[in-house]
Scaffold this active site. Structure first.
Site, PDB file in Angstrom:
ATOM      1  N   THR A 190       1.044  -1.462   0.293  1.00  0.00           N
ATOM      2  CA  THR A 190      -0.456  -0.179   0.085  1.00  0.00           C
ATOM      3  C   THR A 190       0.889   1.681  -0.085  1.00  0.00           C
ATOM      4  O   THR A 190       2.222   1.580   0.540  1.00  0.00           O
ATOM      5  CB  THR A 190      -0.969  -0.480   1.753  1.00  0.00           C
ATOM      6  OG1 THR A 190      -1.737   1.367   1.757  1.00  0.00           O
ATOM      7  CG2 THR A 190      -0.308   0.016   2.258  1.00  0.00           C
ATOM      8  N   ASP A 191       0.195   2.041  -0.132  1.00  0.00           N
ATOM      9  CA  ASP A 191       1.170   3.858  -0.613  1.00  0.00           C
ATOM     10  C   ASP A 191       1.654   4.082   0.704  1.00  0.00           C
ATOM     11  O   ASP A 191       1.868   4.663   0.980  1.00  0.00           O
ATOM     12  CB  ASP A 191       0.633   4.734  -0.967  1.00  0.00           C
ATOM     13  CG  ASP A 191      -1.183   5.028  -0.472  1.00  0.00           C
ATOM     14  OD1 ASP A 191      -1.818   4.730  -0.081  1.00  0.00           O
ATOM     15  OD2 ASP A 191      -1.715   5.716  -1.905  1.00  0.00           O
ATOM     16  N   GLU A 192       0.990   3.677   1.802  1.00  0.00           N
ATOM     17  CA  GLU A 192       0.523   3.982   3.575  1.00  0.00           C
ATOM     18  C   GLU A 192       2.414   3.471   4.199  1.00  0.00           C
ATOM     19  O   GLU A 192       1.700   4.135   5.052  1.00  0.00           O
ATOM     20  CB  GLU A 192      -0.537   3.489   4.535  1.00  0.00           C
ATOM     21  CG  GLU A 192      -1.581   3.798   3.750  1.00  0.00           C
ATOM     22  CD  GLU A 192      -2.753   3.907   4.845  1.00  0.00           C
ATOM     23  OE1 GLU A 192      -2.546   4.112   6.781  1.00  0.00           O
ATOM     24  OE2 GLU A 192      -4.234   4.091   4.418  1.00  0.00           O
ATOM     25  N   TYR A 215      -1.315  -0.414  11.153  1.00  0.00           N
ATOM     26  CA  TYR A 215      -1.553  -1.092   9.838  1.00  0.00           C
ATOM     27  C   TYR A 215      -0.163  -1.033   9.054  1.00  0.00           C
ATOM     28  O   TYR A 215       0.033  -2.227   8.728  1.00  0.00           O
ATOM     29  CB  TYR A 215      -2.987  -0.418   9.573  1.00  0.00           C
ATOM     30  CG  TYR A 215      -3.440  -0.841   8.073  1.00  0.00           C
ATOM     31  CD1 TYR A 215      -3.681  -2.336   7.695  1.00  0.00           C
ATOM     32  CD2 TYR A 215      -3.208   0.146   7.164  1.00  0.00           C
ATOM     33  CE1 TYR A 215      -3.154  -2.411   5.917  1.00  0.00           C
ATOM     34  CE2 TYR A 215      -3.211  -0.734   5.908  1.00  0.00           C
ATOM     35  CZ  TYR A 215      -3.393  -1.201   5.379  1.00  0.00           C
ATOM     36  OH  TYR A 215      -3.144  -1.931   3.842  1.00  0.00           O
ATOM     37  N   LYS A 219       2.484  -3.430   7.037  1.00  0.00           N
ATOM     38  CA  LYS A 219       1.965  -3.925   5.931  1.00  0.00           C
ATOM     39  C   LYS A 219       3.971  -3.269   5.424  1.00  0.00           C
ATOM     40  O   LYS A 219       4.137  -4.536   4.286  1.00  0.00           O
ATOM     41  CB  LYS A 219       1.291  -3.091   5.144  1.00  0.00           C
ATOM     42  CG  LYS A 219       0.313  -3.476   5.318  1.00  0.00           C
ATOM     43  CD  LYS A 219      -0.469  -4.957   4.957  1.00  0.00           C
ATOM     44  CE  LYS A 219      -0.626  -4.406   3.212  1.00  0.00           C
ATOM     45  NZ  LYS A 219      -1.268  -5.729   2.166  1.00  0.00           N
TER      46      LYS A 219
HETATM   47  P1  NAD Z   1     -10.190  -6.047   2.962  1.00  0.00           P
HETATM   48  O1  NAD Z   1      -9.926  -5.830   4.453  1.00  0.00           O
HETATM   49  O2  NAD Z   1     -11.355  -5.860   2.303  1.00  0.00           O
HETATM   50  O3  NAD Z   1      -9.905  -8.437   3.168  1.00  0.00           O
HETATM   51  C1  NAD Z   1      -8.866  -8.032   3.319  1.00  0.00           C
HETATM   52  C2  NAD Z   1      -9.610 -10.211   2.706  1.00  0.00           C
HETATM   53  O4  NAD Z   1      -8.649 -11.138   3.548  1.00  0.00           O
HETATM   54  C3  NAD Z   1     -10.873 -10.196   3.436  1.00  0.00           C
HETATM   55  O5  NAD Z   1     -11.586 -11.390   3.087  1.00  0.00           O
HETATM   56  C4  NAD Z   1      -9.902 -11.939   4.984  1.00  0.00           C
HETATM   57  O6  NAD Z   1     -11.209 -12.519   5.529  1.00  0.00           O
HETATM   58  C5  NAD Z   1      -8.945 -12.044   4.680  1.00  0.00           C
HETATM   59  N1  NAD Z   1      -8.102 -12.321   5.337  1.00  0.00           N
HETATM   60  C6  NAD Z   1      -7.691 -11.655   6.593  1.00  0.00           C
HETATM   61  N2  NAD Z   1      -7.109 -12.192   7.319  1.00  0.00           N
HETATM   62  C7  NAD Z   1      -6.550 -13.198   6.697  1.00  0.00           C
HETATM   63  C8  NAD Z   1      -5.349 -14.785   7.219  1.00  0.00           C
HETATM   64  N3  NAD Z   1      -4.636 -14.365   7.904  1.00  0.00           N
HETATM   65  N4  NAD Z   1      -5.879 -15.287   5.866  1.00  0.00           N
HETATM   66  C9  NAD Z   1      -6.444 -15.245   5.251  1.00  0.00           C
HETATM   67  N5  NAD Z   1      -7.129 -14.248   4.906  1.00  0.00           N
HETATM   68  C10 NAD Z   1      -7.252 -13.395   5.593  1.00  0.00           C
HETATM   69  O7  NAD Z   1      -8.969  -5.432   2.278  1.00  0.00           O
HETATM   70  P2  NAD Z   1      -9.022  -4.818   0.971  1.00  0.00           P
HETATM   71  O8  NAD Z   1      -9.836  -3.905   1.205  1.00  0.00           O
HETATM   72  O9  NAD Z   1      -9.360  -5.657   0.160  1.00  0.00           O
HETATM   73  O10 NAD Z   1      -7.823  -5.176   1.052  1.00  0.00           O
HETATM   74  C11 NAD Z   1      -6.634  -6.182  -0.690  1.00  0.00           C
HETATM   75  C12 NAD Z   1      -5.355  -5.775   0.028  1.00  0.00           C
HETATM   76  O11 NAD Z   1      -4.846  -4.377  -0.703  1.00  0.00           O
HETATM   77  C13 NAD Z   1      -4.046  -5.560   1.797  1.00  0.00           C
HETATM   78  O12 NAD Z   1      -3.401  -6.525   1.464  1.00  0.00           O
HETATM   79  C14 NAD Z   1      -4.348  -3.786   1.761  1.00  0.00           C
HETATM   80  O13 NAD Z   1      -4.102  -4.025   2.793  1.00  0.00           O
HETATM   81  C15 NAD Z   1      -4.227  -3.850   0.468  1.00  0.00           C
HETATM   82  N6  NAD Z   1      -4.345  -2.400  -0.517  1.00  0.00           N
HETATM   83  C16 NAD Z   1      -5.726  -1.881   0.070  1.00  0.00           C
HETATM   84  C17 NAD Z   1      -6.111  -0.646  -0.192  1.00  0.00           C
HETATM   85  C18 NAD Z   1      -7.696   0.331   0.037  1.00  0.00           C
HETATM   86  O14 NAD Z   1      -7.619   0.657  -0.248  1.00  0.00           O
HETATM   87  N7  NAD Z   1      -8.600  -0.782   0.145  1.00  0.00           N
HETATM   88  C19 NAD Z   1      -4.800   0.083  -0.629  1.00  0.00           C
HETATM   89  C20 NAD Z   1      -4.159  -0.144  -1.136  1.00  0.00           C
HETATM   90  C21 NAD Z   1      -3.740  -1.579  -0.685  1.00  0.00           C
HETATM   91  O1  DAU Z   2      -3.806   4.434   0.682  1.00  0.00           O
HETATM   92  C1  DAU Z   2      -4.156   3.181   1.123  1.00  0.00           C
HETATM   93  C2  DAU Z   2      -5.087   2.379   2.041  1.00  0.00           C
HETATM   94  O2  DAU Z   2      -6.237   3.246   1.920  1.00  0.00           O
HETATM   95  C3  DAU Z   2      -5.267   1.075   2.363  1.00  0.00           C
HETATM   96  O3  DAU Z   2      -4.301   1.185   2.512  1.00  0.00           O
HETATM   97  C4  DAU Z   2      -5.752   0.533   3.192  1.00  0.00           C
HETATM   98  O4  DAU Z   2      -6.096  -0.772   3.885  1.00  0.00           O
HETATM   99  C5  DAU Z   2      -7.135   1.227   3.028  1.00  0.00           C
HETATM  100  O5  DAU Z   2      -8.414   1.212   4.389  1.00  0.00           O
HETATM  101  C6  DAU Z   2      -7.198   3.315   3.170  1.00  0.00           C
HETATM  102  O6  DAU Z   2      -6.639   3.189   4.136  1.00  0.00           O
HETATM  103  P1  DAU Z   2      -7.064   4.715   4.591  1.00  0.00           P
HETATM  104  O7  DAU Z   2      -7.043   4.874   6.109  1.00  0.00           O
HETATM  105  O8  DAU Z   2      -7.101   6.119   3.899  1.00  0.00           O
HETATM  106  O9  DAU Z   2      -8.584   4.560   4.536  1.00  0.00           O
HETATM  107  P2  DAU Z   2     -10.168   5.161   5.280  1.00  0.00           P
HETATM  108  O10 DAU Z   2     -11.204   5.122   4.457  1.00  0.00           O
HETATM  109  O11 DAU Z   2     -10.225   4.735   6.320  1.00  0.00           O
HETATM  110  O12 DAU Z   2     -10.553   6.706   5.650  1.00  0.00           O
HETATM  111  C7  DAU Z   2      -9.688   7.481   4.377  1.00  0.00           C
HETATM  112  C8  DAU Z   2      -9.830   8.717   5.006  1.00  0.00           C
HETATM  113  O13 DAU Z   2     -11.120   9.349   5.293  1.00  0.00           O
HETATM  114  C9  DAU Z   2      -9.165   8.762   6.117  1.00  0.00           C
HETATM  115  O14 DAU Z   2      -8.880  10.706   5.875  1.00  0.00           O
HETATM  116  C10 DAU Z   2      -9.915   8.746   6.883  1.00  0.00           C
HETATM  117  C11 DAU Z   2     -11.276   9.528   7.066  1.00  0.00           C
HETATM  118  N1  DAU Z   2     -11.832   8.953   7.590  1.00  0.00           N
HETATM  119  C12 DAU Z   2     -12.622   7.715   7.382  1.00  0.00           C
HETATM  120  C13 DAU Z   2     -13.599   7.550   8.023  1.00  0.00           C
HETATM  121  C14 DAU Z   2     -14.068   6.011   8.384  1.00  0.00           C
HETATM  122  C15 DAU Z   2     -13.443   9.824   7.985  1.00  0.00           C
HETATM  123  O15 DAU Z   2     -13.119  10.815   8.367  1.00  0.00           O
HETATM  124  N2  DAU Z   2     -14.769   9.388   9.002  1.00  0.00           N
HETATM  125  C16 DAU Z   2     -14.397   8.111   8.945  1.00  0.00           C
HETATM  126  O16 DAU Z   2     -15.736   7.523   9.188  1.00  0.00           O
END
Ligand code: NAD
Ligand code: DAU
Length: 407
Positions: A190-192, A215, A219
């Site tokens: 992730t970019d985080e 988190y 990562k």
């Molecule tokens: P998500 O939370 O929606 O899904 C995670 C999945 O992993 C779930 O299905 C969960 O059951 C499974 N899981 C969790 N722990 C597990 C374990 N121990 N063994 C097997 N399965 C397990 O996450 P997402 O948003 O789909 O993100 C997927 C990947 O992409 C993650 O690695 C996340 O860090 C990365 N990512 C997400 C975002 C985003 O914006 N959502 C952005 C950049 C990177």
């Molecule tokens: O940048 C990539 C990441 O993006 C991924 O690695 C993470 O898995 C994914 O969850 C996401 O992280 P963020 O923390 O950026 O996403 P989130 O949707 O939780 O929050 C987006 C922004 O909105 C953040 O600045 C916090 C804010 N927020 C979030 C929630 C849930 C609010 O203001 N109110 C809220 O209720």
């Protein structure tokens, strides 16, 4: 990262080596489920094994259509003509990526051999894995601040378990293994991991990793472990680091689906602080296309940034959602109210993320296609048309979590 002999992706040098059987972990989550659908719809010569623990964030509802079309349940559908074979190309396995025994049995092919399923698949039931794509993670920043432990287990220990198993099996291949050169371990980071930016600047793949939440620290640990297995053991690792995804099937604890859900339920729309933090939003289908390109054409040992090129303040995202809801005849009577709340992330709340994506654009000819307003409209339409899905994925656990965070 770059090293001597093993930089070219084998799939690029020889299309014959394209992966046939892929272990995707975390495929029942948001991005993983979108990716599995994308792969099966775009390639008819691959089989996907989805290993998922089904935590609160993983849901088989996300893959119901895939299971019916390509999974074991497709065997129950009568073929239209006598000689039409069932399209058996998707298998779900419930399990933990930290479970070394299970991961070993999947990588060696033992798992499916014992079960006796898989006959009629492309490699006569061996289902030995050519590649691993690791989506599985605990993925929510707010939850990591409430309790970091599951993040360390899954994101760090789980990734290392997969790496170690891949190293063992790919270096000592069993009888079912097709072709060693064609193995890939693609890790979804992730970019985080880069930490936070001020008002200007962009992270490149070479920027230092400075994570600020449990988190992102977990990562970053996983990301660096992947790097180390490439250097220490020649494991064919590639890493993607993407920005914030949005789109169908995202669990309603993240900003966009949570705001849509609350608006539909006449609840307040919680915005942390003043809502001035900036995220770069990437439509999930654009990310799936990028991950697929990196998987098939990216170079081994490399990291690829994937950004949406769409930076926007949180408060503006929320206002845009309200505007789209107002313009829709089904939701025009809603009166959503934004509420600025004390920031539960404190100093761990990264101000801004932005990615320099010139590497993937130049080397793999990728760019994001979806304009944010359009993507957001599609996403809102999806949630409106799938309100049953929302009800099904929300459990008592979610309600407790919500109470705790938004008290
Ligand atoms: P998500 O939370 O929606 O899904 C995670 C999945 O992993 C779930 O299905 C969960 O059951 C499974 N899981 C969790 N722990 C597990 C374990 N121990 N063994 C097997 N399965 C397990 O996450 P997402 O948003 O789909 O993100 C997927 C990947 O992409 C993650 O690695 C996340 O860090 C990365 N990512 C997400 C975002 C985003 O914006 N959502 C952005 C950049 C990177
Ligand atoms: O940048 C990539 C990441 O993006 C991924 O690695 C993470 O898995 C994914 O969850 C996401 O992280 P963020 O923390 O950026 O996403 P989130 O949707 O939780 O929050 C987006 C922004 O909105 C953040 O600045 C916090 C804010 N927020 C979030 C929630 C849930 C609010 O203001 N109110 C809220 O209720």
């Amino acid at each position: 990262m770059k090293r001597k002999n093993l930089t070219l992706n084998p799939y690029r040098s020889n299309p014959e080596n394209c992966p046939k059987t892929i272990l995707t972990t975390g495929g029942a989550g948001f991005i993983g489920s979108n990716f599995i659908r994308y792969e099966l719809e775009n390639y008819d010569d691959i089989t996907i094994i989805n290993l998922d623990k089904l935590t609160y964030a993983g849901n088989l509802e996300n893959l119901k259509d895939v299971e019916q079309k390509y999974g074991l349940s497709s065997l129950n559908q009568k073929p239209k003509t006598r000689d039409l074979k069932p399209n058996l190309r998707y298998f779900f396995v419930k399990g933990d990526i930290c479970d070394r025994k299970l991961v070993d049995s999947l990588l060696s092919g033992e798992y499916f051999k014992k079960k006796g399923v898989g006959k009629g698949t492309h490699d006569a039931g061996h289902l030995t894995l050519d590649a691993v794509i690791n989506f599985a993670a605990e993925s929510h920043v707010d939850r990591s601040i409430l309790d970091a432990s599951p993040f360390i287990d899954t994101n760090i220990k789980g990734t290392q378990t997969l790496l170690e198993a891949a190293k063992t099996h790919w270096q000592n291949p069993g009888p079912g293994t097709r072709n060693l050169v064609s193995n890939i371990f693609l890790h979804i980071s992730t970019d985080e991991v880069y930490g936070s930016l001020g008002k200007t600047g962009e992270f490149t793949e070479n920027s230092p990793l400075q994570p600020n939440s449990p988190y992102s620290a977990s990562k970053a640990g996983a990301d660096l472990l992947c790097r180390s297995y490439y250097y220490a053991y020649n494991l064919p690792v590639i890493i993607t680091r993407s920005s914030n995804n949005y789109g169908p099937y995202q669990f309603p604890e993240k900003l966009i689906p949570l705001i849509i859900k609350n608006a539909l339920e006449h609840k307040e729309l919680p915005v942390y602080g003043e809502g001035l933090n900036i995220r770069d939003w990437l439509y999930v289908k654009d990310n799936c296309r990028a991950i697929d390109l990196v998987f098939r054409k990216g170079d081994i040992g490399e990291v690829y940034n994937i950004g949406g090129e769409n930076e926007i303040e949180n408060i503006k995202v929320v206002k845009l959602i309200c505007k789209i809801l107002k313009a829709n005849s089904k939701t025009q009577n809603l009166k959503p109210k934004t509420k600025l709340i004390a920031d539960p992330r404190g100093k761990a709340h990264d101000f801004r993320y932005a990615l320099d994506c010139s590497k993937i654009k130049k080397n793999l000819k990728w760019k994001p296609n979806c304009v944010f307003k359009e993507g957001l409209k599609n996403t809102i339409d999806w949630y409106l048309n799938n309100q049953d899905w929302i009800k099904k994925v929300i459990t008592g656990e979610y309600k407790q979590y919500y109470k705790k965070l938004y008290k």
